[in-house]
Write a protein that holds these residues in place. Sequence first.
Motif, short mmCIF file in Angstrom:
data_model
loop_
_atom_site.label_atom_id
_atom_site.label_comp_id
_atom_site.label_asym_id
_atom_site.label_seq_id
_atom_site.Cartn_x
_atom_site.Cartn_y
_atom_site.Cartn_z
N SER A 439 -102.51 37.17 -8.68
CA SER A 439 -103.28 37.35 -6.90
C SER A 439 -103.98 38.48 -6.88
CB SER A 439 -102.11 36.65 -6.22
OG SER A 439 -102.24 35.04 -6.20
N GLU A 440 -103.32 39.73 -7.70
CA GLU A 440 -104.26 40.52 -7.84
C GLU A 440 -106.28 40.33 -8.40
OE1 GLU A 440 -104.71 45.48 -9.47
OE2 GLU A 440 -102.89 44.09 -10.28
N LEU A 441 -106.32 39.71 -8.62
CA LEU A 441 -107.65 39.36 -8.92
C LEU A 441 -108.44 38.81 -7.73
CD1 LEU A 441 -107.13 37.13 -12.81
CD2 LEU A 441 -108.45 39.49 -12.17
N TYR A 442 -107.41 37.95 -6.86
CA TYR A 442 -108.35 37.19 -5.58
C TYR A 442 -109.05 38.30 -4.74
CZ TYR A 442 -108.11 33.39 -1.92
OH TYR A 442 -108.37 33.20 -0.91
N ILE A 443 -109.88 37.96 -4.49
CA ILE A 443 -110.48 38.93 -3.65
C ILE A 443 -110.98 38.09 -2.09
CG2 ILE A 443 -113.31 39.94 -3.31
CD1 ILE A 443 -111.65 40.90 -6.01
N ALA A 444 -111.80 37.69 -1.40
CA ALA A 444 -111.68 36.82 -0.33
C ALA A 444 -112.27 34.35 -0.53
CB ALA A 444 -112.97 37.36 0.00
N LYS A 460 -96.81 37.55 0.64
CA LYS A 460 -98.49 39.06 0.02
C LYS A 460 -99.53 38.99 1.30
CE LYS A 460 -99.42 41.97 -3.40
NZ LYS A 460 -99.41 43.62 -2.44
N VAL A 461 -99.74 39.68 1.21
CA VAL A 461 -101.55 39.75 1.70
C VAL A 461 -101.79 39.72 0.39
CG1 VAL A 461 -103.37 40.12 3.48
CG2 VAL A 461 -101.02 40.54 3.77
N ILE A 462 -103.53 38.85 0.36
CA ILE A 462 -104.21 39.11 -1.09
C ILE A 462 -105.18 38.54 -0.47
CG2 ILE A 462 -102.20 37.45 -2.58
CD1 ILE A 462 -104.37 34.90 -2.27
N GLY A 463 -106.24 39.30 -1.30
CA GLY A 463 -107.33 39.67 -0.31
C GLY A 463 -107.94 40.98 -1.17
N ALA A 496 -101.66 47.23 -4.86
CA ALA A 496 -100.69 48.12 -3.95
C ALA A 496 -99.47 48.67 -2.85
CB ALA A 496 -99.77 49.24 -5.23
N ASP A 497 -101.45 48.03 -2.61
CA ASP A 497 -101.70 48.49 -0.61
C ASP A 497 -101.27 47.18 0.51
OD1 ASP A 497 -101.53 51.23 -1.02
OD2 ASP A 497 -103.49 51.71 -0.32
N ASN A 498 -101.47 46.30 0.08
CA ASN A 498 -101.37 44.58 0.26
C ASN A 498 -99.65 44.78 0.96
OD1 ASN A 498 -104.36 45.48 -0.51
ND2 ASN A 498 -103.97 42.24 -0.78
N PRO A 499 -99.74 44.59 2.01
CA PRO A 499 -98.72 44.22 2.28
C PRO A 499 -98.28 43.75 1.38
CG PRO A 499 -100.06 44.54 4.47
CD PRO A 499 -100.52 44.81 3.14
N GLU A 500 -96.60 43.45 1.36
CA GLU A 500 -95.57 42.24 1.23
C GLU A 500 -93.96 42.09 1.37
OE1 GLU A 500 -96.15 43.41 -3.08
OE2 GLU A 500 -94.16 43.82 -3.76
N VAL A 516 -99.15 41.13 10.94
CA VAL A 516 -97.99 41.25 10.05
C VAL A 516 -97.87 42.57 9.72
CG1 VAL A 516 -97.72 41.33 7.65
CG2 VAL A 516 -99.12 39.73 8.42
N ILE A 517 -97.69 43.20 9.76
CA ILE A 517 -97.16 45.22 9.98
C ILE A 517 -98.51 45.75 10.23
CG2 ILE A 517 -99.51 45.66 7.92
CD1 ILE A 517 -97.12 46.45 6.53
N ASP A 518 -97.43 46.94 11.28
CA ASP A 518 -97.93 48.09 11.97
C ASP A 518 -98.49 49.04 11.36
OD1 ASP A 518 -99.03 48.65 14.59
OD2 ASP A 518 -97.01 49.17 15.05
N ARG A 519 -99.57 49.27 10.09
CA ARG A 519 -100.14 51.00 9.55
C ARG A 519 -101.18 51.26 10.83
NH1 ARG A 519 -99.78 48.29 3.62
NH2 ARG A 519 -101.85 48.27 4.01
N PRO A 520 -100.93 52.48 10.54
CA PRO A 520 -101.83 54.04 11.73
C PRO A 520 -103.38 53.32 10.33
CG PRO A 520 -100.54 55.28 10.54
CD PRO A 520 -99.92 53.56 10.19
N PHE A 521 -104.34 53.17 11.49
CA PHE A 521 -105.62 53.28 10.43
C PHE A 521 -105.85 54.43 9.73
CE2 PHE A 521 -110.61 54.10 10.48
CZ PHE A 521 -110.98 53.52 10.51
N PRO A 522 -105.78 54.32 8.26
CA PRO A 522 -107.05 53.17 8.34
C PRO A 522 -106.35 53.20 7.18
CG PRO A 522 -107.95 55.19 6.52
CD PRO A 522 -106.09 55.73 8.36
N ASN A 523 -104.94 52.52 6.79
CA ASN A 523 -104.60 52.27 6.40
C ASN A 523 -103.96 50.30 7.00
OD1 ASN A 523 -104.80 53.72 3.55
ND2 ASN A 523 -103.27 54.57 4.36
#
Length: 821
Positions: A439-444, A460-463, A496-500, A516-523
């Motif tokens: 799924s790393e190949l997945y864009i949108a 996992k969030v893909i895209g 690897a930064d996509n939440p999983e 899904v996740i609460d990370r500070p901007f810009p991540n």
Amino acid sequence: MRHIFRWLVRLTSAAIVLAVAATGLAYYLASHSLPDYTRSVAVEGLTADVEIVRDNSNVPHIFTRSDRDAFFGLGYVHAQDRLWQMMLLRRTAQGQLSEIFGTRTVETDTLLRRLDIYNLARASVEAQDARTRDALEAYAAGVNARIDEINRRSLGRGAPEFFLFDAALAPWQPADSIALIKLMALQLSGHLSEEVLRARTSLALEDADRLADILPDVPGEGIAALPDYASLAPGARRHAMAGGDGSGDFLWPVPARGLAGASNAWAAAPDRSAGGGTLLAGDPHLGFTAPSIWYLARMQLSSGGVIGGTIPGIPAIMVGRSETLGWSITSSYLDDQDLHLEELNPDNPQEYRTPDGWKAFRTRRSIVKINDAAPITLTLRWTENGPVLPGSSFDLGTITPEGHVMSLSWTALSSSDTSMSAAIALMHAPDVDAALEASELYIAPSQNLTVIDDGRIAMKVIGAMPARDPRHQSRGRLPAPGWIAENRWQGRLPYADNPEFVAPEGGIVGNTNNKVIDRPFPNHMSYAWGDSQRIMRWQAMMQGRAVHTRDSFIEAQLDTVSPAARTLLPLIGADLWFTGEAAPEGTPERRRQRALELLADWNGEMNEHLPEPLIYAAWLRALQDRLIRDDLGPLAGEFDHVEPLFIERVFRDVDGAAAWCDVRQSAAEETCTDTARQALDDALVWIDETFGTALESLRWGDAHEATHDHPVLGEVPLLRYFVNIRQSTSGGDFTLQRGRTAGRGPQPFLNVHGAGYRGVYDFGDPDSSVFIISTGQSGHFLSRHYDDLGQLWRRGEYIPMSLDPELARAASVGVTRLTAE
């Protein structure tokens, strides 16, 4: 007089005979395009014979000796059953609808040309891996084999619609399939519209606290204060102009706000499963159409059998299972779109400002051919940030200052989009690790991929996740000046930064489009999420059992209890329950008391047979309108769905939100209790005028009909009774069995968006897995398979999802054999 009467009889008889003959001819021509599922066909492009067994639900099971021939077979069956749908989707992506439908689709074609989706798809063909290119070519050959068969054997042009619209049918190309994925991305992306609405609302409301009320953040860690839009776009007027985008255009592909994407998916590990195997339930949500966008199919690949939901035109099982893997998808709500203000050079409007000075637009001319009208020549423009969109689209004109235009950055606008390669690789993946790697190949469009193998579960969030500068002025929530370097995208974040969430400790993972996740901007992922309510019901149902079964997952998938109703009714009715003086029968006061009595005893179940859901929905709709209409004016119409977090903030007076209850234009000071009582009266008047019956006799299902309407013929007199599929349904905007309402028009509670596909996979007993779609397999309205699965879907029933060839052959409706010429 007798002579005149005799001639009238003769003319009437002749008219009847002609009408019968015309009807018979129309039926003959239309029925001639019904596919024959029991026959042998010699075709070009095969390396070996293909056997297509259609089970008793008309699900094709494709058996052959090579992957290439399996994809050929999938293309053939898609074209057998959904050729018109495929052609319509392709023309939409190409921006060529007006060649058939005339001026009604010019706005649609204009938008797709400016986004340049089809050319980006053509360029992306070379970016696919060899296996995917082979699958695309084989699939296209299968589609074209069916088109050639139709032409050679005069099979009614392939579908009845082709008799009504003179549409040239070009051969299918690999780029067409990639273009449809990009079109799906457009239909599943809503952040552009959210940015525009936030900007417009910012201009209408000068108080930042009130903006936080009406466009609330999902509860969680807060964010730093943002500038209002006027400070980012000097010259933008503080007003609440009514919009005028192309949403009313025929076949407009962009969903209304709140309809950009949804879905549910959840999985249980073996230690949370009664059968000792992993479980997965998935039901992706899209706008309803007839036929459904989904098509069930099974393929035999070199890696084993794979079965599930496909989208005609795309050679992949998008949701389903193989012998070792199960997967489903939900909209992730990743913020993958940003609007940029582009300043025009006052001395040369063919240039725009960049961080390095003025630069010429990249331009290209494009001719839109229009049936029965002169063609239109468009000048397409691109900046470094993306394509320039006209002010007539998405209400951009209401927020674009003079001397500026708006451009769009969007992950789907990639000329090397490998999402198709990811979809093909996923079907071959043997386990969870391989699926996540593929799924790393997945864009949108970005999705949450929920996946199980025989022992593990994961999500996992893909895209592609855009990389933004920490100093971005609006953090992607508002259109920002495109000439400021900090507002521009800085590439893509690492996969690897996509939440999983892999093998979670609790043994349950799932998503209802919630945060899904609460990370500070810009991540971060997003500031706008698709659900803040269904997730509460899901948590209760998942944690309410120590172990789960296939049937408990089905129970959750079909649950119709609204947590929003359970939360909001005690708040808005706190001072109204069992109060008021005695009122005689027939008075508004007595009717209000009866409505409150019904709601007081209601458990929040949005059952189609009950009156309470309709009373509740009408009350909340009227209440929100009363709260915002005087503050937002015409802009209030954009908030056409109830926002529970807004209502809760107002009635709990969070940060002074109760101010919304007072009507600014009136001399009196209204309380929230006053507004709630007046809104209930408004709702009861509307119910009486619309349904005209006693409150106890109301049925939610009468207002909440699922609208599986034909996108072209659905409004044609007489024909609409044959092509539209309407079903009384339970559920609502905030139930797990989600039935998103229209929000607008004389029937605001029509069910227009929901689970067109449902599947539940049990790896403890794989052949007990089940699935269903909301209409039928065939796109031909004279076929018995046009709507045969629809009643099962409505009743919450499923059909078997088995990879056993003998079960497919039992009571099959036909076997087609494709032989190599």
